[in-house]
Design a protein around this motif. Structure first.
Motif, PDB file in Angstrom:
ATOM      1  N   SER A 123      63.542  53.044  54.332  1.00 18.15           N
ATOM      2  CA  SER A 123      64.647  52.616  53.530  1.00 18.15           C
ATOM      3  C   SER A 123      64.776  53.282  52.283  1.00 18.15           C
ATOM      4  O   SER A 123      63.843  53.140  51.371  1.00 18.15           O
ATOM      5  CB  SER A 123      64.697  51.048  53.308  1.00 18.15           C
TER       6      SER A 123
ATOM      7  N   SER B  93      67.000  53.772  48.542  1.00 18.86           N
ATOM      8  CA  SER B  93      68.168  53.448  47.885  1.00 18.86           C
ATOM      9  C   SER B  93      68.383  53.875  46.562  1.00 18.86           C
ATOM     10  O   SER B  93      67.087  54.044  45.712  1.00 18.86           O
ATOM     11  CB  SER B  93      68.599  52.005  47.561  1.00 18.86           C
TER      12      SER B  93
ATOM     13  N   ASP C 129      71.453  56.533  49.726  1.00 18.23           N
ATOM     14  CA  ASP C 129      71.110  55.218  50.122  1.00 18.23           C
ATOM     15  C   ASP C 129      70.925  55.433  51.874  1.00 18.23           C
ATOM     16  O   ASP C 129      72.187  56.037  52.293  1.00 18.23           O
ATOM     17  CB  ASP C 129      72.050  54.211  49.956  1.00 18.23           C
TER      18      ASP C 129
ATOM     19  N   GLY D  98      65.022  55.937  42.272  1.00 21.96           N
ATOM     20  CA  GLY D  98      65.356  55.196  43.215  1.00 21.96           C
ATOM     21  C   GLY D  98      64.223  54.419  43.792  1.00 21.96           C
ATOM     22  O   GLY D  98      62.984  54.948  43.646  1.00 21.96           O
TER      23      GLY D  98
END
Lengths: 263, 326
Positions: free
Chosen positions: B12, B14, B30, B65
């Motif tokens: 994951s 982002s 993302d 990030g």
């Protein structure tokens, strides 16, 4: 296993890899042995008689010059072998394999440790062959077993220092060609010291450089151990040089290795 | 797609940003990759695909990030990430001076597999990747396809649950490419999560559960292959006729607007499936229209880019073999 145990295991794995490389790429070792041997034959049989006559005390001959020359030739072998290190480091880093190692959960130091230990083995192998040939053509050392051991120690120390320096030089090179050229200055340095002729006859400026550069005390220490000439403070200065070069080169290599990763 | 009990994210990301000097390579990415699926990052050379892989595989730090890979925070626990992943980069990462078997042995040793387990694993991979005959030859004599197979086999020695494949088929001949696809499908069947970058739409289409299109450091669109293809107008069947009468009749029968009277061609939107093609030809037969020539155009990367960015993929994508994007 602890992390230290992993570091040791991984370094041993990388050393095995380097030993395989030495076996698979014998022409490199051949070159590393060939160059000092050719130089030795050239100096002994072409220049030897004349240079022998010019040694301090006068009246020396070819035989006297062999004894003077061999410690310097051994040192010259070390500089050549260090060049091999830079080449093999650059061969690794310019290919994808190092990136692969970096994405694995292995000891970060192990790759460089493997290279250094592998090169050390290679260098000692070269020195042994060069020494054997020098004995065959008339080198007559007077060293006791303890002195032989000490001489081996000095050679290991300078090899260790120059190999770390070459690791750093290999890491900052963008190609194998550059890596093979960068350490070239190391092979010139023994000439600008007491390896081939005494420094007494050199012009003042050059003589000052020759007396104070790291290779001269190393040469003098080896000569003293193998042939019984005076060592004086040379041994201490030589070891200090080795320690300083090793430490700075290690830090430089480590820094370059991490910087290279982030590109 | 292998069915796993939970749909935890394997990756994951982002707000990922990365610049090299003053060049922005990744600009606010993302994305989410579900465990046990194939995620494909599609884009031309220079889009930032390789940089993305290098960041996710701990080679290069991100500028900004938050990133979690295989359950670990990338910045704080890189070794945790490394222990769970396998990476096969765009440039072959095999040791040329070692034999195939020695390369695998090296990986087994670095994974601390032990003698017996290591040997078992090497035999298994040699067999699976069909490396047997050359296993005792140095990797320097291997062909391109063979090197990629060895490369991937080395990646799999540690039995990673998540693997990164950076342009695994670029520069391979069609046969080696299909072999590689089969290998990837086999991995997915075992429940391995695959993060794949490619510049070929058909490759992403063949393998991926989800595709994200990367352009100039941004993801311009993301979805399943079907979702994406539905939105790409590039796929069509091109019919050529011998005269204008046939062309007009065909246009009327098929109710197609895309007509070129000079070239005597009709362009019919299609994803190239056989059933609709058969229907099309049947209708022309019923109307007694003679077709001179038929060709099928499947959408390619250029169509994707044209559809989502309004500009074609950079021409660099044409020189796929020599290209190396960072």
């Amino acid at each position: 296993m602890t992390s230290l145990a992993y570091t040791l295991t991984d370094s041993a794995t990388m050393l095995r890899r380097q030993i395989r490389h030495i076996q698979r790429y014998p022409s490199l070792t051949g070159m590393l042995i060939g160059l000092p041997v050719i130089l030795m034959l050239l100096f002994v049989y072409v220049f030897g008689e004349t240079l022998g006559a010019g040694l301090p005390g006068g009246g020396g001959d070819r035989g006297a010059y062999i004894n003077y020359l061999v410690p310097g030739i051994l040192l010259f072998s070390v500089t050549g072998a260090a060049q091999g290190t830079a080449i093999s480091i650059a061969m690794d880093t310019t290919e994808g394999i190092v990136d692969r190692f970096r994405t694995m959960a292995i000891s970060r130091a192990s790759l460089l440790t493997g290279h250094v230990l592998g090169s050390l083995v290679q260098t000692m192998l070269c020195i042994a062959v060069v020494l054997a040939i020098s004995l065959a053509i008339g080198f007559r050392p007077t060293a006791t077993p303890i002195e032989w051991l000490a001489a081996a120690g000095v050679l290991t120390a300078i090899a260790f220092a120059l190999i770390w320096l070459s690791v750093a030089l290999g890491l900052v090179s963008d190609s194998v060609e550059t890596a093979s050229n960068l350490p070239m200055f190391l092979t010139i340095l023994p000439f600008l010291g007491s390896a081939f002729v005494p420094t007494d006859t050199m012009p003042t400026g050059l003589r000052w450089f020759a007396d104070h550069q790291p290779f001269t005390p190393v040469t003098e220490t080896l000569r003293g151990l193998l042939l019984g000439s005076g060592i004086g403070s040379s041994a201490l200065i030589a070891l200090a040089w080795c320690a300083v070069i090793s430490l700075l080169s290690y830090l430089w290599a480590k820094h370059s290795f991490h910087k290279r990763a982030a590109r | 797609m292998a069915v796993t009990t939970a749909t935890r994210p394997a990756i994951s990301v982002s707000g990922l940003r990365k610049t090299f000097g003053d060049k922005v390579v990744l600009d606010g990415i993302d994305l989410m990759v579900t465990e046990g699926t194939v995620f494909s990052l599609l884009g031309p050379n220079g889009a930032g695909k390789t940089t993305m892989v290098r960041i996710l595989s701990t080679l290069v730090p991100a500028d900004a990030g938050s990133i979690r890979v295989a359950g670990h925070d990338l910045a704080r626990e890189p070794d945790g990430v490394r222990a769970a992943i396998g990476v096969t980069g765009q440039f072959s990462a095999v040791d040329n001076l070692l034999t195939g078997e020695e390369n695998l042995r090296l990986m087994a040793d670095l994974h601390h597999l032990g003698r017996t387990e290591g040997r078992r694993r090497i035999a298994q991979l040699t067999d699976r990747f069909d490396l047997g005959e050359l296993a005792r030859k140095p990797a320097s004599v291997y062909s391109g396809g063979m090197r990629r197979r060895l490369d991937l086999a080395m990646t799999l020695v540690g039995d990673p649950r998540l693997i990164f494949l950076d342009e695994p088929t670029t520069g391979l001949d069609p046969r080696s490419r299909h072999t590689m696809w089969q290998i990837i499908r086999g991995l997915v069947a075992e429940g391995v999560t695959v993060f794949l970058t490619t510049q070929y739409l058909d490759e992403a289409d063949q393998l991926a559960d989800r595709i994200a299109v990367l352009d100039h450091g941004r993801i311009v669109v993301e979805g399943t292959p079907d979702e994406l293809k539905r939105r790409i107008p590039g796929g069509h069947i091109l019919l050529r006729f011998t005269d204008v009468t046939a062309l007009r009749t065909a246009a009327r029968v098929l109710a197609v607007a895309q007509r070129d009277d000079d070239a005597l061609t009709l362009q019919i939107p299609s994803d190239g499936d056989v059933r609709s093609l058969r229907t099309l030809l049947d209708r022309l037969d019923d109307a007694h229209v003679e077709v001179d020539h038929l060709s099928i155009h499947t959408p390619d990367l250029d169509d994707v880019f044209f559809a989502f960015t309004g500009t074609p993929a950079s021409t660099a994508a044409q020189n796929a073999v020599t290209g190396g994007d960072r």
